[in-house]
Design a protein around this motif. Structure first.
Motif, PDB file in Angstrom:
ATOM      1  N   VAL A 224       0.864  -1.187   0.000  1.00 29.02           N
ATOM      2  CA  VAL A 224       0.000   0.000   0.000  1.00 29.02           C
ATOM      3  C   VAL A 224       0.897   1.231   0.000  1.00 29.02           C
ATOM      4  O   VAL A 224       1.665   1.445   0.944  1.00 29.02           O
ATOM      5  N   GLU A 225       0.795   2.041  -1.053  1.00 33.04           N
ATOM      6  CA  GLU A 225       1.688   3.190  -1.203  1.00 33.04           C
ATOM      7  C   GLU A 225       0.906   4.486  -1.348  1.00 33.04           C
ATOM      8  O   GLU A 225      -0.217   4.491  -1.870  1.00 33.04           O
ATOM      9  N   GLU A 226       1.517   5.560  -0.868  1.00 35.18           N
ATOM     10  CA  GLU A 226       0.987   6.911  -1.044  1.00 35.18           C
ATOM     11  C   GLU A 226       2.048   7.758  -1.741  1.00 35.18           C
ATOM     12  O   GLU A 226       3.209   7.751  -1.337  1.00 35.18           O
ATOM     13  N   MET A 227       1.620   8.480  -2.759  1.00 34.83           N
ATOM     14  CA  MET A 227       2.553   9.340  -3.490  1.00 34.83           C
ATOM     15  C   MET A 227       2.414  10.785  -3.015  1.00 34.83           C
ATOM     16  O   MET A 227       1.320  11.366  -3.078  1.00 34.83           O
ATOM     17  N   ASP A 228       3.508  11.344  -2.516  1.00 39.49           N
ATOM     18  CA  ASP A 228       3.572  12.755  -2.139  1.00 39.49           C
ATOM     19  C   ASP A 228       4.342  13.499  -3.232  1.00 39.49           C
ATOM     20  O   ASP A 228       5.466  13.117  -3.571  1.00 39.49           O
ATOM     21  N   ALA A 229       3.730  14.539  -3.763  1.00 36.60           N
ATOM     22  CA  ALA A 229       4.373  15.265  -4.857  1.00 36.60           C
ATOM     23  C   ALA A 229       4.053  16.746  -4.759  1.00 36.60           C
ATOM     24  O   ALA A 229       2.982  17.136  -4.271  1.00 36.60           O
ATOM     25  N   THR A 230       4.983  17.553  -5.208  1.00 33.16           N
ATOM     26  CA  THR A 230       4.787  19.003  -5.309  1.00 33.16           C
ATOM     27  C   THR A 230       5.175  19.435  -6.710  1.00 33.16           C
ATOM     28  O   THR A 230       6.296  19.177  -7.158  1.00 33.16           O
TER      29      THR A 230
ATOM     30  N   GLY B  16      -0.591   1.545 -16.560  1.00 35.13           N
ATOM     31  CA  GLY B  16      -1.022   0.250 -17.047  1.00 35.13           C
ATOM     32  C   GLY B  16      -2.298  -0.249 -16.409  1.00 35.13           C
ATOM     33  O   GLY B  16      -2.836  -1.285 -16.800  1.00 35.13           O
ATOM     34  N   LYS B  17      -2.790   0.440 -15.404  1.00 34.73           N
ATOM     35  CA  LYS B  17      -4.045   0.121 -14.740  1.00 34.73           C
ATOM     36  C   LYS B  17      -4.919   1.368 -14.722  1.00 34.73           C
ATOM     37  O   LYS B  17      -4.429   2.492 -14.868  1.00 34.73           O
TER      38      LYS B  17
ATOM     39  N   MET C 191      -5.335   0.611  -8.442  1.00 35.55           N
ATOM     40  CA  MET C 191      -5.307  -0.754  -7.935  1.00 35.55           C
ATOM     41  C   MET C 191      -4.370  -1.615  -8.784  1.00 35.55           C
ATOM     42  O   MET C 191      -4.339  -1.505 -10.006  1.00 35.55           O
ATOM     43  N   GLY C 192      -3.598  -2.469  -8.108  1.00 41.73           N
ATOM     44  CA  GLY C 192      -2.757  -3.436  -8.812  1.00 41.73           C
ATOM     45  C   GLY C 192      -1.388  -2.936  -9.199  1.00 41.73           C
ATOM     46  O   GLY C 192      -0.645  -3.654  -9.884  1.00 41.73           O
ATOM     47  N   VAL C 193      -1.006  -1.724  -8.768  1.00 38.77           N
ATOM     48  CA  VAL C 193       0.292  -1.158  -9.144  1.00 38.77           C
ATOM     49  C   VAL C 193       0.939  -0.503  -7.928  1.00 38.77           C
ATOM     50  O   VAL C 193       0.285   0.227  -7.187  1.00 38.77           O
ATOM     51  N   ALA C 194       2.233  -0.771  -7.739  1.00 35.19           N
ATOM     52  CA  ALA C 194       3.055  -0.034  -6.771  1.00 35.19           C
ATOM     53  C   ALA C 194       3.938   0.914  -7.573  1.00 35.19           C
ATOM     54  O   ALA C 194       4.874   0.472  -8.257  1.00 35.19           O
ATOM     55  N   LEU C 195       3.628   2.217  -7.544  1.00 35.14           N
ATOM     56  CA  LEU C 195       4.322   3.180  -8.401  1.00 35.14           C
ATOM     57  C   LEU C 195       5.799   3.351  -8.049  1.00 35.14           C
ATOM     58  O   LEU C 195       6.564   3.901  -8.841  1.00 35.14           O
TER      59      LEU C 195
ATOM     60  N   LYS D 154      -1.206 -18.418  -0.656  1.00 35.90           N
ATOM     61  CA  LYS D 154      -0.541 -17.117  -0.590  1.00 35.90           C
ATOM     62  C   LYS D 154      -1.105 -16.191  -1.660  1.00 35.90           C
ATOM     63  O   LYS D 154      -1.372 -16.623  -2.780  1.00 35.90           O
ATOM     64  N   GLY D 155      -1.275 -14.918  -1.288  1.00 41.54           N
ATOM     65  CA  GLY D 155      -1.796 -13.934  -2.223  1.00 41.54           C
ATOM     66  C   GLY D 155      -1.074 -12.616  -2.096  1.00 41.54           C
ATOM     67  O   GLY D 155      -0.607 -12.245  -1.011  1.00 41.54           O
ATOM     68  N   PHE D 156      -0.964 -11.876  -3.217  1.00 42.98           N
ATOM     69  CA  PHE D 156      -0.257 -10.600  -3.227  1.00 42.98           C
ATOM     70  C   PHE D 156      -1.098  -9.561  -3.968  1.00 42.98           C
ATOM     71  O   PHE D 156      -1.697  -9.862  -4.998  1.00 42.98           O
ATOM     72  N   ARG D 157      -1.126  -8.344  -3.430  1.00 39.82           N
ATOM     73  CA  ARG D 157      -1.833  -7.237  -4.071  1.00 39.82           C
ATOM     74  C   ARG D 157      -1.016  -5.961  -3.931  1.00 39.82           C
ATOM     75  O   ARG D 157      -0.118  -5.873  -3.097  1.00 39.82           O
ATOM     76  N   ALA D 158      -1.366  -4.968  -4.741  1.00 35.62           N
ATOM     77  CA  ALA D 158      -0.699  -3.657  -4.659  1.00 35.62           C
ATOM     78  C   ALA D 158      -1.735  -2.563  -4.848  1.00 35.62           C
ATOM     79  O   ALA D 158      -2.750  -2.751  -5.533  1.00 35.62           O
ATOM     80  N   LEU D 159      -1.477  -1.426  -4.217  1.00 43.64           N
ATOM     81  CA  LEU D 159      -2.374  -0.267  -4.295  1.00 43.64           C
ATOM     82  C   LEU D 159      -1.542   0.995  -4.117  1.00 43.64           C
ATOM     83  O   LEU D 159      -0.685   1.070  -3.241  1.00 43.64           O
TER      84      LEU D 159
END
Length: 415
Positions: A186-192, A300-301, A377-381, A400-405
């Protein structure tokens, strides 16, 4: 050693006071702290450690609630800050949120949790899974029973077995019908982005969240395909540091259920998935506004949950805004919220309109900053990729399962 913890509302009201040692801390320290906030502005809330004439103060702000801890002796500041963060996380988990009303409605449970989490000023039990065995979370049934029986205590009469274990974050003799473990990035993008459209700062704050439902005492190893991208890392206490220092492998015995295995930061990213281009043209007491949103770097998503927020300048008396996609809502405090939702494939969303300035002002001199939110959903930038997850000596073959957000964090576009 911490001597006292206060919980303050966003107006400075003391919601809760917990004395931790025999030396009582006067509540006047809260008045001094709040006077400093009013004098120096909200920027002081970003300072985690403050030195007062009589105490060292440590603060963490969550959802408008200030967690303030006091000490008269020197101590590792990170220990105090980490403990306050853990208190905030546990309360949010127990109360299904964190605000002034929830704290007032659950005074008893908050005090009981603090009694178990810290002993004589030193952190003790901070693992949520073990705390749930010791103190039952609030629910309608328990509240009705407390009114009928007069017993307001939620503390269990038996001590959890894990408290005497070498793995205190995990229950003993766990059994699950189906063995399964899921890993989420689970990722959050901080940008200016400055007014010229140039990227000033872009970084990712991410978490590796695990949902473990494994029987017995599982021993897991998680490896990444590209661990060299990490700039900062922070681990759950279950992670063994030696394998990470040698080979960048996470080796751990997981708690049962959901938990945050690690957090990380990836800095100096070169691009963002979307762009926001605002344009203002003012003349003769009015200002023409145009905002264009589009895909800059296709992940891509699909990109969804897109919202663009900004506050109209005080000199604007009225506004007439209309989008070609989504909906625009202007609140009473002049906050303008443009809800786009999912990025369309056939056209670029845009919003345009007219702002009317107050009498005597010909041109707009103060321009707003745009806050952008989105979800992919489905991508770790960050580009982080999980290589493999291994389980040593499993009782049965686990699923086992893997996801990205990835979602937008402090994503600002200046105009």
């Amino acid at each position: 050693m911490l001597q006292c913890i206060f919980l303050l509302s966003d107006s400075g009201e003391v919601l809760l006071e917990k004395q931790l040692t025999g030396h009582r801390v006067d509540r006047a320290i809260c008045d001094w702290f709040w006077n400093q906030i009013l004098t120096q502005g909200d920027s002081l809330k970003l300072v985690p450690v403050i030195s007062s004439p009589t105490h060292y103060l440590f603060q963490v702000v969550r959802e408008g609630i200030t967690f303030l801890a006091c000490s008269q002796v020197e101590m590792p500041p990170l220990m105090a800050i980490e403990f306050l963060c853990r208190v905030a996380d546990v309360l949010s988990n127990y109360l299904d949120g964190l605000n002034e009303d929830l704290i007032k409605d659950n005074f008893v449970i908050v005090y009981e949790l603090l009694d178990e989490m810290i002993d004589n000023g030193f952190p003790l039990t901070t693992e949520p899974n073990i705390l749930r065995e010791m103190i039952a979370p609030p629910n309608i049934v328990s509240k009705v029973l407390s009114v009928v029986t007069g017993n307001t205590s939620n503390v269990s009469n038996t001590l959890p077995g894990a408290t005497a274990s070498c793995v205190p974050w995990r229950k003993t003799d766990l059994k699950h019908a189906t063995n399964e473990v899921y890993v989420d990035l689970v990722e959050e993008m901080d940008a200016t982005i400055n007014r010229d459209g140039n990227l000033v700062k872009c970084e990712i704050y991410g978490e590796v969240q695990v949902n473990s439902n494994l029987s017995g005492l599982p021993d897991l190893t998680l490896s990444f395909a590209n661990p060299s991208i990490f700039n900062d890392v922070r681990f759950h206490p279950c992670v063994r540091l030696r394998p990470w220092e040698l080979n960048q492998i996470l080796s751990f015995v997981p708690p049962d259920g959901q938990f945050k295995l690690m957090s990380y930061r990836v800095k100096k990213l070169k691009s963002t998935p979307i762009y926001v281009k605002p344009q203002f043209t003012s003349d003769s007491g009015t200002c023409r506004i145009s905002v264009l949103v589009g895909i800059r770097n296709d992940p891509g998503k699909s990109i969804d949950n897109i919202t663009v927020e900004f506050r109209l300048p005080p000199c604007v008396t009225s506004s007439d805004l209309s989008p070609n996609y989504g909906a625009v809502n202007v609140l009473a405090d002049k906050t303008c919220s443009w809800t786009i939702g999912r990025m369309p494939k056939d056209k670029a969303p845009s919003m345009s309109g007219t702002l009317v300035l107050e009498t005597g002002m010909e041109r707009l001199h103060v321009f707003p900053t745009f806050q952008v939110a989105f979800r992919i959903m489905g991508v770790a930038l960050s580009g982080l990729k999980i290589d493999k997850l291994d389980l040593k000596n499993p009782l049965s073959r686990p699923h086992k399962g893997f996801r990205a957000l990835t979602r937008g964090g402090e994503f600002q576009v200046r105009s």
